[in-house]
Design a protein around this motif. Structure first.
Motif, PDB file in Angstrom:
ATOM      1  N   ALA B 142       0.843  -1.197   0.000  1.00  0.00           N
ATOM      2  CA  ALA B 142       0.000   0.000   0.000  1.00  0.00           C
ATOM      3  C   ALA B 142       0.882   1.251   0.000  1.00  0.00           C
ATOM      4  CB  ALA B 142      -0.912  -0.003   1.220  1.00  0.00           C
ATOM      5  N   THR B 144       3.925   1.514  -1.115  1.00  0.00           N
ATOM      6  CA  THR B 144       4.566   1.655  -2.428  1.00  0.00           C
ATOM      7  C   THR B 144       3.604   2.252  -3.440  1.00  0.00           C
ATOM      8  OG1 THR B 144       5.587  -0.442  -1.855  1.00  0.00           O
ATOM      9  CG2 THR B 144       6.057   0.416  -4.033  1.00  0.00           C
ATOM     10  N   VAL B 145       2.357   1.760  -3.405  1.00  0.00           N
ATOM     11  CA  VAL B 145       1.349   2.285  -4.319  1.00  0.00           C
ATOM     12  C   VAL B 145       1.171   3.781  -4.091  1.00  0.00           C
ATOM     13  CG1 VAL B 145      -1.096   2.257  -4.876  1.00  0.00           C
ATOM     14  CG2 VAL B 145       0.130   0.114  -4.620  1.00  0.00           C
ATOM     15  N   LEU B 146       1.094   4.172  -2.813  1.00  0.00           N
ATOM     16  CA  LEU B 146       0.861   5.585  -2.504  1.00  0.00           C
ATOM     17  C   LEU B 146       2.068   6.453  -2.851  1.00  0.00           C
ATOM     18  CD1 LEU B 146      -1.143   5.538   0.830  1.00  0.00           C
ATOM     19  CD2 LEU B 146      -1.960   5.964  -1.466  1.00  0.00           C
ATOM     20  N   GLY B 148       3.939   6.314  -5.455  1.00  0.00           N
ATOM     21  CA  GLY B 148       3.887   6.729  -6.853  1.00  0.00           C
ATOM     22  C   GLY B 148       2.520   7.240  -7.267  1.00  0.00           C
ATOM     23  N   PHE B 149       1.684   7.522  -6.269  1.00  0.00           N
ATOM     24  CA  PHE B 149       0.311   7.951  -6.549  1.00  0.00           C
ATOM     25  C   PHE B 149       0.315   9.359  -7.135  1.00  0.00           C
ATOM     26  CE2 PHE B 149      -4.114   8.714  -4.971  1.00  0.00           C
ATOM     27  CZ  PHE B 149      -4.678   7.595  -5.532  1.00  0.00           C
ATOM     28  N   PRO B 150      -0.243   9.568  -8.352  1.00  0.00           N
ATOM     29  CA  PRO B 150      -0.275  10.924  -8.902  1.00  0.00           C
ATOM     30  C   PRO B 150      -1.066  11.846  -7.975  1.00  0.00           C
ATOM     31  CG  PRO B 150      -0.895   9.314 -10.567  1.00  0.00           C
ATOM     32  CD  PRO B 150      -0.839   8.592  -9.266  1.00  0.00           C
ATOM     33  N   ILE B 180      -2.984  11.946   2.178  1.00  0.00           N
ATOM     34  CA  ILE B 180      -2.745  10.695   1.443  1.00  0.00           C
ATOM     35  C   ILE B 180      -1.348  10.706   0.842  1.00  0.00           C
ATOM     36  CG2 ILE B 180      -3.443   9.362  -0.591  1.00  0.00           C
ATOM     37  CD1 ILE B 180      -6.283  10.298  -0.022  1.00  0.00           C
ATOM     38  N   LEU B 183       1.352  10.331   3.705  1.00  0.00           N
ATOM     39  CA  LEU B 183       1.389   9.063   4.443  1.00  0.00           C
ATOM     40  C   LEU B 183       2.587   8.150   4.108  1.00  0.00           C
ATOM     41  CD1 LEU B 183      -0.085   7.349   6.545  1.00  0.00           C
ATOM     42  CD2 LEU B 183      -1.415   6.360   4.698  1.00  0.00           C
TER      43      LEU B 183
END
Lengths: 342, 319
Positions: B142, B144-146, B148-150, B180, B183
């Protein structure tokens, strides 16, 4: 915890209160760990839920059509998807060429050599203070470049708007007049357009590429370099034949990570790309990107358009997630130094 | 040293080879070993070195040009009233962005209030759990996803989850969007900081009979504090400069975000970043000037926070 120590009893089991606090705190950590996972799931589900009416109405045609017209209710994002990919790839070409060069310059002793030679003129190359400068300066410059990555993108946008565009406009129009036959220069630059956007974007992703690539190049075991020099290779034969192949996976990961960042970049592009719904290979034509579309249309969107925009957001999310996951998987495998290294 | 060795070595080799009647150096083309400007490999080296140096210099020019233009065009606008006045209407002279600075601080403070506890508690969980634990892997994924989150998608999410639900643009919605993005930075740096606390210290605490919670609060967190603070500062620096997530969550307002002593959390809230975006597109000289001044103030804020944060962890490493 207050220590109530008397002489007879130094150690004692935790009190009921302490056990309770311990359980409670463990539970709290567990809960928040779950919350962070659920947050990501919730983000995707929430965006998908709001997008659902639009997905049902427009289906896959949303990805292949070219009109975006709130008046007739026709929505499609092919020009934006094209603009996103085209600008990111252009930025990536510029950003990685210059970024990797800068990383090589800062890791393979070019700068150090230069400073060493200058110091040698003054005969202070082994001076306790000045003698440290070759290495120190490389570190400083790298930190400085990394720091520049922290400049907000809206500031880069402002700079692009008032510095880059006026600067390149005469050049671009000359290119269009004289080389207009080549599709790349097929239109004239009226102000904002693909080229300034891609240029600023490549400047923005350069610090990311340089910083990560330099860390990876520095981590290439010096044994390998020494062995190559020992065989009589020149510095460039060592770089091209040994250092770069060893670091290639990591550098590729860095470039992919920068690609992910370029795809999701919003502000600089929204300010510089011109927001025109066209598909053109011309560098000088205005275009649009998914992120810029969202930024420009959200504030005044009606409920129906919001759903369509959420669909576009979902597409953007899919693309960036894919690129980022691949990049971090590659970087994760690239980071351990090869065995026996160090 | 090296040259002495060479000098003593060479005659001996020659001597032995003379005994065999063979010269081992016959096969070696000595001029070939010397650096010569006529050879392609030397030329290639010089060419590539020049290219790399040139490209690095070219890459640095725009980066420093940004800083230079900020100082030049932002600096000439700098005056005290910028920090106390409200944004001017078109064609109105003067004005400032005091409300935007205040708004940015409010939004980032609320965002930190959301993301720091979440991030640090998750980090404690991550650092105290086996790396192969399923939930731990999920949390890490989660994060890692965040990472690179645009940033615009954080805004899209906050719009759908808060603006649509609560029925209006607000500082809260902006703060949620920004939190977000904060985080993952907070979480991953905090985990790293807690993991680098020497195992000895943790074991000593456990050996003295401390519960896990006592160990965490009295040993791990105090020791890892500078590292955690670094992560928080880096996240705050990033958050302060974010524009995209605020565009349609906090929106903008030309008024003070505080009225009558109350912070108006449920109203559109101004921020420096959005002010720059709005004024950059204006045709009026004064507003564009304010955009430059606001950029300078924002960049100084962001870079100072960044540097302070980095120096905290650097001092820790030196110890």
């Amino acid at each position: 915890m207050p220590e109530t120590m008397d002489a007879n009893q130094v150690s004692r089991p935790p009190t009921t209160y302490q056990v309770f606090v311990d359980r409670f705190f463990r539970g709290l950590c567990y809960l928040f760990a779950w919350l962070s996972v659920l947050l990501v799931v919730f983000i995707v589900v929430r965006i998908a839920t709001v997008a659902w009416p639009a997905i049902r109405q427009h289906g896959l045609g949303f990805l292949t059509g070219t009109t975006w017209d709130p008046n007739t209710g026709q929505y499609a994002i092919l020009p934006e998807a094209w603009g996103t990919l085209y600008s990111s790839i252009l930025a990536l070409i510029g950003g990685s060429a210059f970024g990797v060069s800068a990383a090589l310059f800062l890791s393979e002793g070019f700068l150090g050599d230069l400073i060493f030679r200058i110091l040698k003129i003054f005969g202070t190359q082994f001076h306790p203070f000045w003698g440290k400068w070759p290495e120190r300066l490389e570190d400083y410059l790298k930190n400085l470049i990394e720091l520049l990555a922290a400049i907000p993108s809206v500031v880069y946008g402002l700079w692009g708007l008032f510095v880059v565009i006026p600067l390149i406009r005469p050049v671009c129009n000359w290119l269009h007049l004289n080389l207009g036959v080549i599709p790349l220069f097929g239109t004239s630059l009226s102000g904002p357009g693909m080229l300034p956007a891609a240029m600023v974007l490549s400047i923005m992703i350069l610090p990311t590429i340089t910083a990560i690539s330099r860390d990876i190049l520095v981590a290439v075991p010096s044994k390998l370099r020494m062995a190559s020099y020992g065989l009589g290779a020149t510095r460039w034969e060592t770089i091209l034949g040994v250092v770069l192949p060893t670091a290639s996976r990591g550098i590729f990961g860095a470039i992919l990570l920068a690609f992910g960042r370029a795809l999701g970049e919003t502000m600089a592009l929204a300010m510089l790309i011109g927001n025109a719904n066209v598909i053109s290979t011309s560098l000088l034509s205005p275009a649009n990107t998914l992120a810029a579309l969202l930024a420009n249309n959200f504030p005044e969107a009606g409920p129906k358009e919001v759903s369509v925009l959420m669909y576009a957001a979902l597409v953007l999310l899919g693309i960036t997630l894919l690129v980022n996951m691949i990049a971090s998987a590659i970087l994760l495998r690239a980071s351990p130094v090869p065995e026996g290294g160090g | 040293m090296a040259s002495e060795e060479k000098a003593t070595l060479e005659p001996r080799v020659r001597q032995s080879s003379l005994d065999d009647g063979l010269n081992p150096f016959d096969d070696i083309d000595f001029p070939e070993l010397e650096k010569s400007l006529r050879r392609p490999r030397t030329l290639l080296s010089i060419l590539l070195s020049t290219v790399v140096t040139g490209m690095t210099v070219l890459a640095l020019i725009p980066l420093f040009s940004v800083v230079w233009m900020l100082l030049l065009r932002g600096g000439e606008q700098l005056r005290f009233s910028l920090f106390t006045q409200l944004p001017p209407a078109p064609l109105e002279p003067g004005g400032g962005f005091g409300n935007a600075i205040l708004g940015t601080i409010i939004i980032v403070a609320i965002a930190a209030f959301i993301s720091v506890p979440t991030g640090v508690l998750s980090a404690i969980f991550l650092s105290q759990t086996d790396k192969k634990n399923r939930l731990a892997s999920a949390v890490r994924l989660a994060a890692t996803v965040l990472t690179g989150f645009p940033s615009i998608l954080a805004g899209v999410f906050a719009y759908s989850a808060i603006v649509l639900v609560m029925g209006g643009f607000s500082a809260i919605a902006g703060a949620v969007a920004v939190s977000i993005l904060m985080l993952p930075t907070v979480m991953l740096t905090a985990e790293e900081a807690i993991r680098t606390v020497p195992t000895k210290m943790k074991e000593a605490a456990i050996g003295m009979g401390a519960t896990a919670t006592q160990t965490i609060w009295m040993v791990l967190l105090p020791t890892a504090f500078p590292g955690i603070l670094t992560g928080v500062m880096l996240a705050v620096a990033r958050a302060a400069g974010e524009t995209a997530p605020l565009l349609f969550t906090a929106l903008f307002s030309n008024y003070w975000p505080i009225s009558g002593g109350n912070i108006e959390l449920m109203r559109p809230t101004p921020s420096l970043a959005v002010l720059i975006y709005n004024f950059a597109g204006m045709p009026f000289e004064n507003q564009v000037g304010l955009a430059w001044a606001a950029s300078l103030v924002l960049v100084v804020l962001v870079l100072t926070t960044n540097l302070v944060g980095q120096s905290l962890s650097r001092r820790r490493v030196k110890e």
